[in-house]
Design an enzyme around this catalytic site. Structure first.
Site, PDB file in Angstrom:
ATOM      1  N   CYS A   1       1.014  -1.336  -0.067  1.00 40.43           N
ATOM      2  CA  CYS A   1       0.232   0.044  -0.007  1.00 40.43           C
ATOM      3  C   CYS A   1       0.852   1.100   0.071  1.00 40.43           C
ATOM      4  CB  CYS A   1      -1.083  -0.012   1.409  1.00 40.43           C
ATOM      5  SG  CYS A   1      -2.208  -1.203   1.040  1.00 40.43           S
TER       6      CYS A   1
ATOM      7  N   HIS B   1      -3.672   7.096   2.208  1.00 38.33           N
ATOM      8  CA  HIS B   1      -3.837   5.772   1.629  1.00 38.33           C
ATOM      9  C   HIS B   1      -5.326   5.355   2.221  1.00 38.33           C
ATOM     10  CE1 HIS B   1      -3.953   1.599   0.599  1.00 38.33           C
ATOM     11  NE2 HIS B   1      -3.907   1.251   1.796  1.00 38.33           N
TER      12      HIS B   1
ATOM     13  N   ASN C   1     -10.116  -0.321  -1.001  1.00 38.03           N
ATOM     14  CA  ASN C   1      -8.528  -0.255  -0.938  1.00 38.03           C
ATOM     15  C   ASN C   1      -8.173  -0.824  -2.141  1.00 38.03           C
ATOM     16  OD1 ASN C   1      -5.925  -0.518  -0.213  1.00 38.03           O
ATOM     17  ND2 ASN C   1      -6.060  -1.550   1.541  1.00 38.03           N
TER      18      ASN C   1
HETATM   19  O1  UT7 Z   1      -3.986  -1.464   3.413  1.00 36.90           O
HETATM   20  C1  UT7 Z   1      -2.952  -1.914   4.120  1.00 36.90           C
HETATM   21  C2  UT7 Z   1      -3.120  -2.086   5.435  1.00 36.90           C
HETATM   22  N1  UT7 Z   1      -4.396  -2.496   5.933  1.00 36.90           N
HETATM   23  C3  UT7 Z   1      -4.963  -1.679   6.733  1.00 36.90           C
HETATM   24  O2  UT7 Z   1      -4.698  -0.700   7.213  1.00 36.90           O
HETATM   25  C4  UT7 Z   1      -6.336  -2.466   7.471  1.00 36.90           C
HETATM   26  C5  UT7 Z   1      -6.422  -2.358   8.717  1.00 36.90           C
HETATM   27  N2  UT7 Z   1      -7.596  -3.187   9.542  1.00 36.90           N
HETATM   28  C6  UT7 Z   1      -8.801  -2.547   9.487  1.00 36.90           C
HETATM   29  O3  UT7 Z   1      -9.077  -1.761   8.503  1.00 36.90           O
HETATM   30  C7  UT7 Z   1      -9.902  -3.259  10.095  1.00 36.90           C
HETATM   31  O4  UT7 Z   1      -9.195  -3.979  11.197  1.00 36.90           O
HETATM   32  C8  UT7 Z   1     -10.921  -4.239   9.274  1.00 36.90           C
HETATM   33  C9  UT7 Z   1     -11.869  -3.254   8.524  1.00 36.90           C
HETATM   34  C10 UT7 Z   1      -9.884  -5.101   8.556  1.00 36.90           C
HETATM   35  C11 UT7 Z   1     -11.714  -4.939  10.337  1.00 36.90           C
HETATM   36  O5  UT7 Z   1     -12.315  -4.337  11.351  1.00 36.90           O
HETATM   37  P1  UT7 Z   1     -12.322  -4.627  12.867  1.00 36.90           P
HETATM   38  O6  UT7 Z   1     -13.348  -3.618  13.320  1.00 36.90           O
HETATM   39  O7  UT7 Z   1     -11.058  -4.485  13.346  1.00 36.90           O
HETATM   40  O8  UT7 Z   1     -13.090  -5.573  12.933  1.00 36.90           O
HETATM   41  P2  UT7 Z   1     -12.484  -7.297  13.584  1.00 36.90           P
HETATM   42  O9  UT7 Z   1     -11.638  -7.776  12.464  1.00 36.90           O
HETATM   43  O10 UT7 Z   1     -11.907  -7.055  14.766  1.00 36.90           O
HETATM   44  O11 UT7 Z   1     -13.831  -8.193  13.399  1.00 36.90           O
HETATM   45  C12 UT7 Z   1     -14.929  -7.627  14.537  1.00 36.90           C
HETATM   46  C13 UT7 Z   1     -15.906  -8.639  14.312  1.00 36.90           C
HETATM   47  C14 UT7 Z   1     -15.548 -10.216  14.388  1.00 36.90           C
HETATM   48  O12 UT7 Z   1     -16.420 -10.626  14.986  1.00 36.90           O
HETATM   49  P3  UT7 Z   1     -16.511 -11.271  16.471  1.00 36.90           P
HETATM   50  O13 UT7 Z   1     -15.353 -12.030  16.380  1.00 36.90           O
HETATM   51  O14 UT7 Z   1     -16.529 -10.000  17.251  1.00 36.90           O
HETATM   52  O15 UT7 Z   1     -17.787 -12.104  16.572  1.00 36.90           O
HETATM   53  C15 UT7 Z   1     -15.454 -10.377  12.770  1.00 36.90           C
HETATM   54  O16 UT7 Z   1     -15.597 -11.692  12.564  1.00 36.90           O
HETATM   55  O17 UT7 Z   1     -16.729  -8.262  12.911  1.00 36.90           O
HETATM   56  C16 UT7 Z   1     -16.782  -9.577  12.233  1.00 36.90           C
HETATM   57  N3  UT7 Z   1     -16.443  -9.309  10.890  1.00 36.90           N
HETATM   58  C17 UT7 Z   1     -17.530  -9.036  10.067  1.00 36.90           C
HETATM   59  N4  UT7 Z   1     -18.757  -8.861  10.262  1.00 36.90           N
HETATM   60  C18 UT7 Z   1     -19.607  -8.658   9.056  1.00 36.90           C
HETATM   61  C19 UT7 Z   1     -15.362  -9.169   9.936  1.00 36.90           C
HETATM   62  N5  UT7 Z   1     -15.696  -9.024   8.831  1.00 36.90           N
HETATM   63  C20 UT7 Z   1     -16.866  -8.775   8.690  1.00 36.90           C
HETATM   64  C21 UT7 Z   1     -17.635  -8.538   7.710  1.00 36.90           C
HETATM   65  N6  UT7 Z   1     -19.127  -8.520   7.875  1.00 36.90           N
HETATM   66  N7  UT7 Z   1     -17.547  -8.478   6.449  1.00 36.90           N
END
Ligand code: UT7
Length: 342
Positions: free
Chosen positions: A121, A262, A292
């Protein structure tokens, strides 16, 4: 401004044209609701994304070629004038030859040489620094820097953690010696930290895990991301480096016309903008339309704002990225040219 930011011959590099290409096919949040267990509400609240573009036929080079052609048209020059082409990508058409040389051949840039740059990225920010230094040495006059990624090629559309995040796009800029020393690339800060290799990667297909039936069965040819871990480091990393480049140039958020982050997550963008004390109106955000697009996000913003005549000659701009590696960085520049459609 520090004089040591000007290199040999006092040549400063400036972006003199920009262009982009996005595929026509839109994959909306409601489309994804039918493919995995997700919701439009979750995706928009957690990421800021509403839809993304998907390239159905073709490869990264096909998008890059269209972006480069757009750059040349906007500058009113032909491909034979290009000296160097750098393509920042993590989704090259093939491991080799370089996507840059495929682009060189397809656009007809007869005298240009080129290479790919892999910094995920942060690829565009890294490549813009490399390209601008080629101009600053006095050796080259026209360097094309492309950020292009067909992320759909390495995304698992059964994994809700990832498939909602990424999209396909290409965007490019032309670098030339600046006609005015106050305009152009003024400063940059780049960082890397190899600890990021354990949380954001594509494990299969390379020399570590050459492709076999097993690597494919284990889905090792798709992106893996520990989103929460990356999120925490990205928020701090992008905000810190943006603040650092302002401070060391004796600037504050008030001096900035545009912040171009980004586009990985709207919450990361907001955190960095808040730290710089910037109003949302000064922040280029198009993540809602494209998701992204990895190396393409920053030039895609520049191109859209420039072509809409919102980004103007003399504007002070900070670009900032954070991505796999980890790689991150910021560039301070003064925008050098107004948009005049050719
Ligand atoms: O570009 C290069 C660098 N990358 C980044 O900068 C990305 C950085 N990370 C992020 O942007 C975020 O961590 C994400 C958008 C990828 C994820 O968001 P989050 O708020 O950190 O969610 P999480 O991964 O902690 O998941 C929270 C919950 C989980 O459920 P439980 O375990 O709490 O029951 C996930 O299973 O949300 C669930 N979840 C979803 N639910 C509905 C994960 N993806 C989805 C989804 N729809 N698509």
């Amino acid at each position: 401004m520090n004089d040591n930011k000007i290199y040999n011959n006092n040549i400063r590099a400036a972006i003199t044209s920009v262009g982009h290409y996005v595929p026509n096919k839109i994959l909306s949040n409601s489309d994804l609701e039918k493919m995995v267990d997700t919701s439009d509400e979750w995706i928009r609240e957690r990421t800021g994304i509403s839809e993304r573009r998907i390239l159905e036929n073709g490869a990264t080079s096909d998008m890059a070629v269209k972006a480069v052609e757009n750059v040349l048209k906007n500058r009113g020059i032909g491909p034979e004038e290009i000296d160097v082409i750098i393509v920042a990508t993590v989704t090259p058409d093939m491991f080799f030859p370089p996507t840059a040389t495929i682009v060189q051949g397809k656009v007809g840039a007869k005298k240009a040489w080129g290479f790919d740059l892999s910094a995920a990225c942060s690829g565009f920010v890294y490549a813009l620094v490399v390209g601008s230094q080629m101009i600053e040495t006095g050796r080259y006059k026209k360097v094309i820097v492309v950020g292009a990624d067909k992320m759909s090629a390495i995304t698992d559309y059964t994994d809700r953690n990832l498939c909602v995040l990424f999209g396909d796009a290409a965007a490019a800029v032309l670098l030339e010696p600046s006609e005015d020393d106050k305009l152009g690339i003024l400063d940059h800060i780049l960082y890397a930290n190899g600890s990021g290799a354990s949380v954001l990667y594509m494990k299969g297909g390379g020399s570590l895990n050459p492709p076999t039936h097993e690597t494919v069965d284990k889905k090792m040819h798709y992106i893996y991301q520990d989103g929460k871990s990356v999120f925490k480091v990205a928020v701090v990393g992008m905000a810190d480096v943006s603040e650092e480049i302002l401070k060391r140039n004796n600037l504050t958020g008030d001096d900035i016309d545009y912040f171009v982050p980004h586009q990985a997550n709207l919450r990361i963008i907001d955190a960095a903008a808040n730290r710089m004390g910037l109003d949302r109106s000064k922040v280029m955000i198009n993540i809602e339309k494209y998701g992204n697009t990895t190396a393409a996000t920053i030039p895609l913003c520049l191109s859209e704002w420039w072509q809409a005549n919102k980004l103007k000659k003399g504007d002070t701009v900070v670009l900032a990225s954070f991505g796999a590696g980890y790689t991150w960085g910021a560039i301070l520049l003064t925008w050098a040219v107004d948009f005049k459609s050719k």
